[in-house]
Design an enzyme around this catalytic site. Structure first.
Site, mmCIF file in Angstrom:
data_model
loop_
_atom_site.group_PDB
_atom_site.id
_atom_site.type_symbol
_atom_site.label_atom_id
_atom_site.label_comp_id
_atom_site.label_asym_id
_atom_site.label_seq_id
_atom_site.Cartn_x
_atom_site.Cartn_y
_atom_site.Cartn_z
ATOM 1 N N GLU A 183 -3.010 2.830 -6.337
ATOM 2 C CA GLU A 183 -2.345 1.694 -7.010
ATOM 3 C C GLU A 183 -2.318 0.446 -6.124
ATOM 4 O OE1 GLU A 183 0.961 2.425 -9.554
ATOM 5 O OE2 GLU A 183 0.423 4.527 -9.771
ATOM 6 N N SER B 37 -2.916 -0.926 1.084
ATOM 7 C CA SER B 37 -1.984 -1.761 1.879
ATOM 8 C C SER B 37 -2.536 -3.172 2.024
ATOM 9 C CB SER B 37 -1.783 -1.143 3.264
ATOM 10 O OG SER B 37 -0.997 0.012 3.150
#
Ligand SMILES: Cc1cc2nc3c(=O)[nH]c(=O)nc-3n(C[C@H](O)[C@H](O)[C@H](O)COP(=O)(O)OP(=O)(O)OC[C@H]3O[C@@H](n4cnc5c(N)ncnc54)[C@H](O)[C@@H]3O)c2cc1C
Length: 385
Positions: free
Chosen positions: A369, A372
């Site tokens: 999703e 970083s």
């Protein structure tokens, strides 16, 4: 920076009830089998059916559609508590609740909500959500899978990669190209049911961690989908997906907090039991300071996650705060699990103790999703506006 927090720092009655329920459920239905599922990459559908009976597969779905009707606050607690036990079950629960179900809840019309939400909220059906493709992960807007109008139908061709529940899912929400490449209004979202001609699952990934959460390819070969399966309007799919991910990132932050807590609790317990040089290793400052760092970072990650949940409950824009939570919590999960293995020494490197699994599972959190790096991109974009 604007002060956005309005939180109560104590669990409410529902959160307490959910946490107790999941602890009991985990002891009985997850812990005894989870290493076997992990070893053999088994997706335990029956566990999700039972979670559905407890209302945990439709946490955010209003009761009128057969869900639990809870807020994001209770949802965070549910994902944290499950993920403290097993990251794979946490990931699948999160993907089902906030991606597939969440997309239909947010953008479905009344007919679509009535048709799909009761089945999803009770886990009679498992949901999948397809955005990623082989060539387009972070750059999802460059997708190549297309839907072309043909009378009352759309014909979908192409494939989606890394899709959670791609094989076992009964229904998928997929975002596909209906316009020009590079146009954020050139994509649309469709609900596609398993069994639709031309729609199948492809290769199942053999993964480092999250091995009991099924990840497969979705294949579309002249798959005809009726126009009634379109979510919202033509051209809204990508924008819808970005909004779904704003909420989805709260799920992954919760998953991360849960994994970090699970690893931390195991490390604290072990450090008090393990004796070296005539005393418990927790009495060595080198170990105690590791635990202090882990505890501080977990607390901060949890606060960011509940802050994002609180904003979501109040229907505020949450893009930056959910990226804060997802970015920080996922990095904390990786650091905590790494240090937990260190506290266990050689035993932490074996499958006799839970920390090696937390270590493997945690890494997904900095990737799924939105990596970083992508979270930093989102945060930078928001603060430089
Ligand atoms: C277990 C698992 C489950 C998943 N479930 C789903 C699902 O259910 N549905 C779905 O649609 N997808 C799913 N995904 C896909 C996931 O969202 C993507 O893997 C993720 O978005 C990253 O895309 P990628 O793997 O193509 O990496 P890439 O985008 O190729 O990235 C590779 C590296 O480049 C970096 N990078 C890329 N662009 C930039 C940039 N602009 N600036 C700086 N760095 C950059 C990335 O951060 C990363 O480090 C899942 C993935 C996994 C592993």
């Amino acid at each position: 920076m604007e002060n956005t927090a309005q939180m109560n720092f104590e669990f409410n009655e529902n959160q307490r009830m959910i946490a107790d329920m999941i602890r009991k459920f985990g002891e009985e239905h997850i812990k005894p089998k989870m290493m076997e599922w992990d070893e053999n990459q088994i997706f335990p559908v029956e566990v999700f059916k039972k979670l559905g009976e407890l209302g945990l597969m439709g946490v955010l779905v209003p009761t009128e559609y057969g869900g639990s009707g809870f807020s994001y606050t209770e949802y965070v607690t549910a994902i944290v508590e499950v993920s403290k036990i097993c990251g794979s079950i946490g990931l699948s629960m999160a993907a089902h609740n906030s991606l597939c179900t969440g997309h239909i809840l947010a953008f479905g019309n009344e007919e679509q909500k009535k048709k799909y939400l009761p089945k999803l909220a009770t886990a009679e059906w498992i949901g999948a959500w397809g955005l990623t493709e082989v060539g387009t992960g972070s750059d999802a807007g460059g997708m190549m899978t297309t839907a072309v109008a043909d009378g009352d139908f759309f014909v979908i061709n192409g494939s989606k990669n890394f899709i959670t529940h791609g094989k076992s899912g009964n229904v998928a929400v997929v975002i596909v190209r209906t316009g020009e490449k590079g146009d954020s209004h050139g994509m649309s979202a469709f609900i596609v049911e398993k069994g639709t001609a031309g729609f199948s699952a492809g290769r199942k990934e053999n993964k480092l961690g999250m091995r009991a959460s099924e990840t497969t390819e979705l294949i579309f070969d002249n798959c005809r989908v009726h126009k009634s399966q379109l979510l919202g309007n033509i051209g809204e799919g990508f924008i819808q997906a970005m909004k779904v991910l704003d909420g989805g990132r709260i799920s992954i932050a919760s998953l991360s907090v849960g994994i970090a807590k699970g690893a931390f609790e195991a490390a604290v317990k072990y450090s008090k039991e393990r004796q070296q040089f005539g005393k418990a290793i927790s009495e060595f400052q080198g170990i105690a300071f590791k635990l202090a760092d882990m505890a501080t970072e977990i607390e901060a990650a949890e606060l960011l996650t509940y802050q994002a949940a609180d904003l979501k409950n109040r229907h505020k824009k949450v893009t930056k705060e959910s990226a804060f939570a997802k970015y920080y919590a996922s990095e904390v999960a990786v650091r905590t699990a790494n240090e937990a293995v260190q506290v266990f020494g050689g035993y932490g490197y074996t499958k006799d103790f839970p920390v090696e699994k937390f270590y493997r599972d945690a890494k997904l959190c900095t990737i799924g999703e939105g990596t970083s790096e992508i979270q930093k991109l989102v945060i930078a974009r928001e603060i430089l506006k």
